[in-house]
Design a protein around this motif. Structure first.
Motif, PDB file in Angstrom:
ATOM      1  N   THR A 190       0.856  -1.190   0.000  1.00  0.00           N
ATOM      2  CA  THR A 190       0.000   0.000   0.000  1.00  0.00           C
ATOM      3  C   THR A 190       0.887   1.233   0.000  1.00  0.00           C
ATOM      4  OG1 THR A 190      -0.139   0.103   2.423  1.00  0.00           O
ATOM      5  CG2 THR A 190      -1.892  -1.104   1.270  1.00  0.00           C
ATOM      6  N   ALA A 213       0.231   5.774   0.064  1.00  0.00           N
ATOM      7  CA  ALA A 213      -0.765   6.846   0.174  1.00  0.00           C
ATOM      8  C   ALA A 213      -0.877   7.598  -1.147  1.00  0.00           C
ATOM      9  CB  ALA A 213      -0.383   7.807   1.291  1.00  0.00           C
ATOM     10  N   HIS A 214      -2.089   8.003  -1.472  1.00  0.00           N
ATOM     11  CA  HIS A 214      -2.293   8.858  -2.641  1.00  0.00           C
ATOM     12  C   HIS A 214      -1.515  10.155  -2.447  1.00  0.00           C
ATOM     13  CE1 HIS A 214      -4.339  11.507  -5.485  1.00  0.00           C
ATOM     14  NE2 HIS A 214      -4.847  10.433  -6.077  1.00  0.00           N
ATOM     15  N   PRO A 260      -4.005  11.618   1.483  1.00  0.00           N
ATOM     16  CA  PRO A 260      -3.583  10.441   2.239  1.00  0.00           C
ATOM     17  C   PRO A 260      -4.746   9.593   2.745  1.00  0.00           C
ATOM     18  CG  PRO A 260      -3.252  12.445   3.524  1.00  0.00           C
ATOM     19  CD  PRO A 260      -3.598  12.875   2.125  1.00  0.00           C
ATOM     20  N   ILE A 272      -5.793   5.170  -0.071  1.00  0.00           N
ATOM     21  CA  ILE A 272      -4.663   4.251  -0.041  1.00  0.00           C
ATOM     22  C   ILE A 272      -4.666   3.437  -1.323  1.00  0.00           C
ATOM     23  CG2 ILE A 272      -3.537   2.381   1.220  1.00  0.00           C
ATOM     24  CD1 ILE A 272      -3.739   5.055   2.726  1.00  0.00           C
ATOM     25  N   ARG A 305     -12.205   6.551   4.654  1.00  0.00           N
ATOM     26  CA  ARG A 305     -10.855   6.232   4.198  1.00  0.00           C
ATOM     27  C   ARG A 305     -10.975   5.118   3.160  1.00  0.00           C
ATOM     28  NH1 ARG A 305      -9.036   4.821  10.119  1.00  0.00           N
ATOM     29  NH2 ARG A 305     -11.129   3.927   9.895  1.00  0.00           N
TER      30      ARG A 305
END
Length: 526
Positions: free
Chosen positions: A365, A367-368, A372, A375, A447
């Motif tokens: 994974t 984070a974008h 963040p 994922i 999220r």
């Protein structure tokens, strides 16, 4: 419902045809659920009013819940998805028993003709269950002038998927299954026409099969149906004030489909041909009267033409109904029917978990880069046995029937997006839909875990499209996503996916040379 009737054999379908087959049953259900709140409401919706899956109606129904149209469709699909010959007495008896079980334990609404036939068949029990039902349908047709209701047309489309390679078998099955409750010749003929339309739409991606189906009817009935289709194409869907009659129901659905313009492909303006699915179903609902049935009839053919990838993800998320079915369940039944009851080599669509290929690599994974709360990752990550810090998952690949993570109750959005150039008939629309689902989930404070199989092609394309919606230019968006992926991103890229990111943002595709692409690739790794 017992679906283990025969030993299945695989029916080969192209990727695009599988997309279209997958759209048939869920397309019908979406039309049904969209029409539920407006059934027999006076006045009908005006042309400027847009229907919504708000529930209510005659049930009353939950938001997104479908009615008897799809419930009866599921009764047939439970048998068709086994690969059974639907013309056999054994299969017809299973369908008849499913109808009885639905009537006794699941029917939220039921048409008068269907109720009368099922009730009489259960009491008299003449021969096998299907023989008793067909006998009572014949008796009903013989004693009343009003035996040509739309109750068999609304549930007929799944039959076409069972006979994609056998037109004659399709005609026999459509006739037999219609005749379980609606044996009037007009009902049978309408079912044959619509099944012909579904079959051709799945195999060829056109609406031509409805007109072509006229050749499958008795010669002395062909001119009549030519006239009826002409009339449908010349008038708006609400032209027929009463559409509980099978002919006017078909005409209203055909009118909604043929008189709704197909949008041009202008992704930078949010215009996609695939939107014809939604626009035509909305037109079917605005026909008024038996809105859920007309829209269900239209939805099945529209789904067969445009595919499940053309169905708004919000509708796919919302649709639900007896017996505890959701969108993925309806897709599974349709695909299994088209595949003669057989899964593919990865266990899809039935497996609890599809096989994870070796090229997916190790679970990861990242984070974008701009958000963040998003994922990015790959399919192996879904085997994580802990409690991941997420509230929603957007899957850009096939994952199986089980919950995506066993230790968290996450909203799960499934997107039909294929990592193969030329395989996505609705590429721009699907990419845009996926990115906007990420946006919707983030606005709800969730999220999000965004993934495909390897996390190297579809995932960065959707992640970059999400960035462009937030205001980043596409080149920067893609570069930042690839940089964030680091060692997890490798050449080559899917060029069509990359191009679509630019085109959705209203920019021409960036086409670097292979040498400059390699320089960029290695420079990001420092």
């Amino acid at each position: 419902m017992n679906t283990n009737l025969v030993e299945p054999t695989v029916h080969p379908l192209t990727i695009q045809a599988t997309d279209r087959a997958a759209g048939v049953l869920i397309g019908a259900a979406c039309g049904d659920a969209l029409g539920v709140p407006y059934e027999f409401v006076r006045p009908r919706l005006a042309d400027h009013q847009r229907p919504a899956m708000v529930g209510g109606g005659l049930g009353p129904y939950k938001p997104g819940e479908y009615s008897d149209d799809t419930q009866m469709h599921v009764c047939i699909a439970a048998v068709a998805s086994s690969g059974a010959d639907l013309t056999s007495v054994r299969a017809l008896d299973h369908i008849a028993r499913n109808f009885h079980g639905w009537r006794d334990g699941g029917a939220s609404d039921i048409g008068n003709q269907t109720r009368n036939v099922l009730s009489a068949a259960k009491v008299r029990k003449t021969g096998t269950p299907s023989q008793a039902m067909a006998a009572e349908a014949d008796a009903y047709t013989a004693r009343t002038r009003f035996s040509a209701g739309n109750g068999s047309l609304m549930r007929t489309s799944i039959i076409a998927l069972a006979y994609l390679d056998d037109v004659e078998g399709m005609v026999r099955a459509a006739t037999a299954i219609s005749s379980l409750t609606h044996s009037d010749p007009q009902c049978v003929e309408a079912c044959i026409l619509w099944c012909s339309g579904i079959r051709t739409a799945v195999l060829e991606g056109t609406f031509d099969g409805v007109r072509q189906g006229i050749a499958l009817l008795p010669e002395n009935r062909r001119a009549n149906w030519e006239d009826k289709l002409d009339e449908a194409e010349a008038n708006d869907p609400h032209h027929w004030g009463r559409n509980g009659y099978v002919v006017t129901a078909l005409q209203a659905a055909w009118s909604a489909i043929t008189r709704t313009a197909i949008p041009e492909l202008a992704p930078e303006h949010g215009s996609f041909p695939a939107q014809h699915f939604q626009l035509a179903i909305e037109a079917a609902v605005r026909a008024g009267d038996d809105t859920d049935t007309v829209a269900a009839i239209a939805g099945a053919l529209l789904g067969a033409r445009w595919g499940v990838s053309a169905i708004p993800l919000a509708w796919q998320q919302a649709v639900n109904g007896w017996p505890n079915m959701s969108g993925p369940d309806l897709v599974r039944l349709a695909v299994l029917t088209a595949r003669k009851g057989s899964d593919d080599g990865d266990g899809w669509p039935s497996a609890a978990r599809v096989k994870i290929p070796g090229y997916a690599g190790k679970a990861f994974t990242v984070a974008h880069p701009e958000d963040p709360g998003v994922i990015l990752g790959n399919l192996p990550m879904t085997e994580y046995t802990g409690t991941p810090p997420i509230d929603a998952v957007v899957s850009l690949c096939r994952v199986g029937q089980d919950p995506i993570f066993t230790h968290v109750d996450a909203e799960h959005v499934r997107v039909w997006l294929v990592d193969k150039e030329g395989a996505n008939t609705n590429l721009h629309y699907a990419l845009d839909q996926a990115a906007r689902q990420v946006l919707r989930l983030r606005r709800e404070g969730k999220r999000v875990f965004l993934h495909c199989v390897a996390g190297r092609s579809r995932t960065p394309a959707v992640a970059a499209t999400y960035s462009t919606i937030l205001g980043t230019d596409p080149h920067t968006a893609l570069t930042d996503v690839w940089t964030a992926l680091g060692e997890h991103w490798t050449l080559p890229v899917n060029q069509q996916l990359q191009d679509a990111v630019y085109e959705l943002a209203g920019q021409p595709p960036y086409r670097p040379t292979r040498q400059s692409r390699l320089r960029s690739f290695f420079s990001k790794r420092g």
